[in-house]
Design a protein around this motif. Sequence first.
Motif, PDB file in Angstrom:
ATOM      1  N   GLY A 283       0.814  -1.204   0.000  1.00 48.71           N
ATOM      2  CA  GLY A 283       0.000   0.000   0.000  1.00 48.71           C
ATOM      3  C   GLY A 283       0.847   1.253   0.000  1.00 48.71           C
TER       4      GLY A 283
ATOM      5  N   LEU B  58       1.306   4.616   4.917  1.00 50.87           N
ATOM      6  CA  LEU B  58       0.461   3.703   5.670  1.00 50.87           C
ATOM      7  C   LEU B  58       1.151   2.373   5.929  1.00 50.87           C
ATOM      8  CD1 LEU B  58      -2.969   4.299   3.880  1.00 50.87           C
ATOM      9  CD2 LEU B  58      -2.115   5.364   5.975  1.00 50.87           C
TER      10      LEU B  58
ATOM     11  N   PRO C 108      -9.118  -7.862   9.045  1.00 52.02           N
ATOM     12  CA  PRO C 108      -9.111  -7.177   7.746  1.00 52.02           C
ATOM     13  C   PRO C 108      -8.016  -6.107   7.703  1.00 52.02           C
ATOM     14  CG  PRO C 108     -11.349  -7.350   8.606  1.00 52.02           C
ATOM     15  CD  PRO C 108     -10.435  -7.773   9.708  1.00 52.02           C
TER      16      PRO C 108
ATOM     17  N   PRO D  22      -6.136  -2.517   7.078  1.00 54.96           N
ATOM     18  CA  PRO D  22      -6.605  -1.124   7.134  1.00 54.96           C
ATOM     19  C   PRO D  22      -6.947  -0.619   5.737  1.00 54.96           C
ATOM     20  CG  PRO D  22      -4.598  -1.414   8.435  1.00 54.96           C
ATOM     21  CD  PRO D  22      -4.788  -2.670   7.650  1.00 54.96           C
ATOM     22  N   GLN D  23      -7.731   0.422   5.680  1.00 58.62           N
ATOM     23  CA  GLN D  23      -8.146   0.989   4.395  1.00 58.62           C
ATOM     24  C   GLN D  23      -6.930   1.373   3.560  1.00 58.62           C
ATOM     25  OE1 GLN D  23     -10.716   4.374   4.782  1.00 58.62           O
ATOM     26  NE2 GLN D  23     -11.522   4.194   2.709  1.00 58.62           N
ATOM     27  N   ARG D  24      -6.980   1.048   2.273  1.00 56.37           N
ATOM     28  CA  ARG D  24      -5.954   1.346   1.264  1.00 56.37           C
ATOM     29  C   ARG D  24      -4.734   0.428   1.376  1.00 56.37           C
ATOM     30  NH1 ARG D  24      -4.591   7.502   1.348  1.00 56.37           N
ATOM     31  NH2 ARG D  24      -3.623   6.962  -0.644  1.00 56.37           N
TER      32      ARG D  24
ATOM     33  N   ALA E 119      -3.371  -3.800   1.491  1.00 53.78           N
ATOM     34  CA  ALA E 119      -3.785  -5.143   1.076  1.00 53.78           C
ATOM     35  C   ALA E 119      -2.748  -6.147   1.543  1.00 53.78           C
ATOM     36  CB  ALA E 119      -3.946  -5.211  -0.442  1.00 53.78           C
TER      37      ALA E 119
END
Length: 201
Positions: free
Chosen positions: A88, A92, A122, A124-126, A128
């Motif tokens: 990512g 981040l 899962p 974090p946002q943005r 993978a």
Amino acid sequence: LEQLQPGVPPIEIDLRSGDNAKIDFEPSMFELPPGVRVKVIEPNSIELAWQQVITRNVPIQASMTGQIAEGYTVESTKVDPSVIAVKGPASLAEVVQFVRLAAFDVTGKTEGVYRHRMALDPPPQRLAYLGPASATVTVTIARQVIQRKFPKREISVIGIPKGETDPKHVDVTVSGPPETINALREEMIVPRVEVEAALVA
């Protein structure tokens, strides 16, 4: 306007050049029903900040829930695989310290080795994960062992009458299961010296 009840359809922005610093919104970008026009766009532009996309390996951390049976303790916890690749934006991905697994329930478990496949939380946002969305956790549970010290216990000499030692007292530390060690009384701890065995040595 009733046709817009679900909201204005999303617009697509072409960022393939990779160097846009700002996007200005124009009325022509929006697909609207006949007779409807754009009056105000707020905000009318957005600033873009570009970052390098990186991939780095991050440790996978196991977690446990519940209470094991009394008198037992968790001896070791292993995770396989122990790391996973995270991809990512650099700002981040670089701050991710670990990836946590779903909690392993040890309620009521006694001595033994337990293995379970646990799901990863899962990302974090943005971000993978590049790899399986789960890992195998192995928990080894053993009997709890404690230590207890009995100071200045008098040494008993076996083999000769009225034998004495120098020093006459020693400190004794014993270890074992809590229920056994806690039941010991001081008079039960008698250090002994066998004279015949000492002479042979």
